[in-house]
Design an enzyme around this catalytic site. Structure first.
Site, PDB file in Angstrom:
ATOM      1  N   HIS A 185     -19.272 -30.749   4.257  1.00  0.00           N
ATOM      2  CA  HIS A 185     -18.911 -30.768   2.710  1.00  0.00           C
ATOM      3  C   HIS A 185     -17.423 -31.376   2.558  1.00  0.00           C
ATOM      4  O   HIS A 185     -17.257 -32.124   1.964  1.00  0.00           O
ATOM      5  CB  HIS A 185     -19.014 -29.359   2.267  1.00  0.00           C
ATOM      6  CG  HIS A 185     -18.534 -29.488   0.861  1.00  0.00           C
ATOM      7  ND1 HIS A 185     -19.649 -29.472   0.121  1.00  0.00           N
ATOM      8  CD2 HIS A 185     -17.404 -29.109   0.265  1.00  0.00           C
ATOM      9  CE1 HIS A 185     -18.919 -29.399  -1.479  1.00  0.00           C
ATOM     10  NE2 HIS A 185     -17.875 -29.226  -0.985  1.00  0.00           N
ATOM     11  N   HIS A 201     -13.343 -34.658   1.166  1.00  0.00           N
ATOM     12  CA  HIS A 201     -11.870 -34.705   0.915  1.00  0.00           C
ATOM     13  C   HIS A 201     -11.137 -35.226   2.271  1.00  0.00           C
ATOM     14  O   HIS A 201     -10.283 -34.794   2.890  1.00  0.00           O
ATOM     15  CB  HIS A 201     -11.617 -33.221   1.000  1.00  0.00           C
ATOM     16  CG  HIS A 201     -12.164 -32.641  -0.282  1.00  0.00           C
ATOM     17  ND1 HIS A 201     -11.672 -32.719  -1.669  1.00  0.00           N
ATOM     18  CD2 HIS A 201     -12.978 -31.605  -0.447  1.00  0.00           C
ATOM     19  CE1 HIS A 201     -12.311 -32.305  -2.633  1.00  0.00           C
ATOM     20  NE2 HIS A 201     -13.237 -31.421  -1.918  1.00  0.00           N
ATOM     21  N   LYS A 246     -17.196 -39.619  -8.535  1.00  0.00           N
ATOM     22  CA  LYS A 246     -16.475 -38.426  -8.290  1.00  0.00           C
ATOM     23  C   LYS A 246     -15.366 -38.460  -9.376  1.00  0.00           C
ATOM     24  O   LYS A 246     -14.138 -39.288  -8.949  1.00  0.00           O
ATOM     25  CB  LYS A 246     -15.768 -38.450  -6.872  1.00  0.00           C
ATOM     26  CG  LYS A 246     -14.943 -37.081  -6.441  1.00  0.00           C
ATOM     27  CD  LYS A 246     -15.731 -36.024  -5.703  1.00  0.00           C
ATOM     28  CE  LYS A 246     -14.822 -34.856  -5.256  1.00  0.00           C
ATOM     29  NZ  LYS A 246     -15.463 -33.572  -4.738  1.00  0.00           N
TER      30      LYS A 246
END
Length: 318
Positions: A185, A201, A246
């Protein structure tokens, strides 16, 4: 240095005053001085960090426009890639980075699709954790967690703990086989229901996906009076990936995988709430670090830049 430490303490006092005086802003925590001190030490120890203007160059370009979630037609405010150059020779000579990059193709990026871990992938994960545990960053992190009674001094048990937090597979989407983990993730990125990007990220993954034309950088996100610099260690970004957008995601830039894992592991283990936000000063930046649990494993973790180039120090010194 003593002056900056005093200013940081002063900064923390002012934040405390502001929080106590203004109930509306009570959600903004005070600067966590203990973790700021530890994370600055880790910052200094991060010898695998890439240096802006030397090991990589970024081009932040224009400010991204507002995008409502689920909308995939967005205005592009960055005609060029975010990364104009990265010294790949240096990247490939960093043991943690090379073992990290081998993990990036081990996952089904769509949630709801079961993850199948092969023996080769298990070996790659083990080699990555071994490489991370040999760094000064993770050695210092381990000593801190042992001193707090949050980790065993036994290195094998600490490695198992890291594996559980970051690589334990779980259900992110209901009624499916285990389809996600913290590492996938945070560092790789996922798509949900074919409509949105979740997680993602990490700057190395961003660079590689951009280089291979799977990702298109659309511009930076920041407060109206803030403009990101080429040497900012945290950026908020808008991008498209595999046809999805995003609207805003943030990531450290240039840092090593072990540095990011260390910060988020410490916050994960030092707190028990489902969602934790810690305010810290690292180098010349003030940021919030957000960690959300998924049971005994990590759900997500990311940084949010509040100010850079010591703006928060200068503002309070006037």
């Amino acid at each position: 240095m003593a002056v900056i430490k005093q200013l940081n303490r002063f900064c923390g006092v002012l934040v405390l005053l502001a929080v106590s005086l203004c109930g509306l802003n009570a959600s903004r925590p005070a600067v966590n001085q203990e973790l700021s001190t530890l994370f600055n030490e880790l910052w200094q120890l991060d010898e695998n960090r890439m240096r802006p203007g030397i090991d990589y160059n970024i081009s932040v370009q224009g400010r991204a426009s507002f995008v409502s979630p689920g909308n995939h037609v967005v205005q592009d405010h960055a005609s060029l890639p975010l990364f104009s150059s990265v010294d790949e020779n240096k990247l490939k000579n960093l043991t943690t980075a090379t073992s990290f990059m081998k993990l990036l193709d081990n996952y089904e990026f769509s949630t709801g699709v079961a993850e199948r871990v092969t023996a080769e992938e298990q070996t790659e994960t083990n080699l990555f954790l071994d490489a991370v545990l040999q760094t000064e960053v993770m050695k210092r992190t381990h000593r801190y967690l042992v001193s707090k009674g949050k980790s065993s001094s036994n290195l094998r048990l600490f490695k198992n703990q890291l594996h559980l937090i970051w690589f334990h597979l779980y259900h992110r989407q209901r009624n499916t086989s285990p389809d996600s983990c913290g590492f996938e993730h945070v560092f790789v990125g996922e798509t949900k229901s074919g409509t949105e990007i979740i997680g993602f990220h990490n700057w190395i993954q961003f660079y590689l996906q951009e280089k291979n034309s799977h990702l298109d950088y659309k511009g930076f996100k920041a407060r109206m009076n803030d403009l990101p610099d080429q040497d900012d260690h945290v950026l908020s970004l808008q991008f498209s990936w595999h046809g999805l957008v995003k609207p805003v995601g943030s990531a450290f830039i240039g840092t090593s995988p072990e540095f990011e894992m260390a910060l988020f592991t410490v916050i994960f283990l030092m707190n028990t709430e489902r969602s934790t936000t810690v305010l810290v000063n690292i180098d010349q930046c003030q940021m919030e670090l957000v960690v959300i649990r998924h049971g005994r494993a990590l759900g997500t973790a990311y940084p949010k830049l509040l100010s850079s180039n010591s703006r928060h120090v200068r503002q309070h010194s006037h």
